[in-house]
Design an enzyme around this catalytic site. Structure first.
Site, mmCIF file in Angstrom:
data_model
loop_
_atom_site.group_PDB
_atom_site.id
_atom_site.type_symbol
_atom_site.label_atom_id
_atom_site.label_comp_id
_atom_site.label_asym_id
_atom_site.label_seq_id
_atom_site.Cartn_x
_atom_site.Cartn_y
_atom_site.Cartn_z
ATOM 1 N N THR A 48 0.875 -1.255 0.127
ATOM 2 C CA THR A 48 0.199 -0.032 0.123
ATOM 3 C C THR A 48 0.981 1.370 -0.084
ATOM 4 O O THR A 48 0.547 2.284 -0.702
ATOM 5 C CB THR A 48 -0.939 0.017 1.174
ATOM 6 O OG1 THR A 48 -1.587 -1.322 1.226
ATOM 7 C CG2 THR A 48 -1.880 1.118 1.292
ATOM 8 N N CYS A 49 2.016 1.250 0.845
ATOM 9 C CA CYS A 49 2.869 2.544 0.935
ATOM 10 C C CYS A 49 3.435 2.560 -0.373
ATOM 11 O O CYS A 49 3.672 3.794 -0.997
ATOM 12 C CB CYS A 49 4.052 2.260 1.927
ATOM 13 S SG CYS A 49 3.190 2.177 3.549
ATOM 14 N N THR A 50 3.849 1.702 -1.396
ATOM 15 C CA THR A 50 4.450 1.879 -2.636
ATOM 16 C C THR A 50 3.458 2.284 -3.424
ATOM 17 O O THR A 50 3.792 3.254 -4.350
ATOM 18 C CB THR A 50 4.948 0.330 -3.036
ATOM 19 O OG1 THR A 50 6.088 0.215 -2.150
ATOM 20 C CG2 THR A 50 5.611 0.633 -4.346
ATOM 21 N N ILE A 53 3.180 6.233 -2.606
ATOM 22 C CA ILE A 53 4.512 6.783 -2.990
ATOM 23 C C ILE A 53 4.438 7.083 -4.397
ATOM 24 O O ILE A 53 4.920 8.076 -5.167
ATOM 25 C CB ILE A 53 5.716 6.244 -2.376
ATOM 26 C CG1 ILE A 53 6.755 7.497 -2.406
ATOM 27 C CG2 ILE A 53 6.225 5.056 -3.181
ATOM 28 C CD1 ILE A 53 7.895 7.106 -1.686
#
EC number: 1.11.1.29
Length: 155
Positions: A48-50, A53
């Site tokens: 999810t963070c990738t 970003i």
């Protein structure tokens, strides 16, 4: 999470100094006079963070057009964040809240002490250092770009 939850709209944003991916200190107080969006990420190289970003990377012009400095904060080490940014081709400003572990993140009320990582929180701080908008999503739920667009429209 911190005992009192995330800092609220209308509160003065807690000041901090964190290092970027090259070890250069970034002091929030030095950025007064211009708005800032702080984006707390749970962890580098996670799904999810990738996705988030990359979405921020692909829409950086939204923030630039509004004259907003975008700062991404994670409790990972600076070298880990640098490797992540390079891997994703993201020229975003990534700041390490690695040591003391999560201290800045906790100051914003978005530190998950049980997991040692940030919650998925974002804060729009105006030129005077006051929080004007915030969102905190549950684990695994990405923040929507429409929320950032609405926040930037407040400026």
């Amino acid at each position: 999470m911190a005992p009192h939850g995330p800092i609220g709209v209308g509160e003065v944003a807690p000041d901090f100094t964190l290092v970027d991916t090259h070890g250069t200190p970034v002091h929030l107080g030095d950025l007064r006079g211009s708005p800032v969006v702080l984006v707390f990420m749970p962890g580098a190289f996670t799904g999810t963070c990738t996705g988030e970003i990359c979405a921020l990377r692909d829409n950086l012009s939204l923030f630039e057009a509004a004259g907003v400095r975008l700062l991404v904060v994670a409790c990972d080490s600076a070298p880990t964040l640098r490797a992540w940014a390079e891997h994703e081709g993201a020229s975003l400003e990534l700041l390490s809240d690695f040591w003391p572990h999560g201290a800045v993140t906790a100051g914003y009320g978005v530190f998950d002490a049980d997991r040692g990582r940030a919650l998925r929180g974002s804060f729009l701080i105006d030129a005077d250092g006051v929080v004007r908008w915030s969102v905190v999503n549950v684990a695994g739920q990405a923040r929507d770009l429409a929320g950032y667009r609405a926040a930037l429209a407040l400026l």
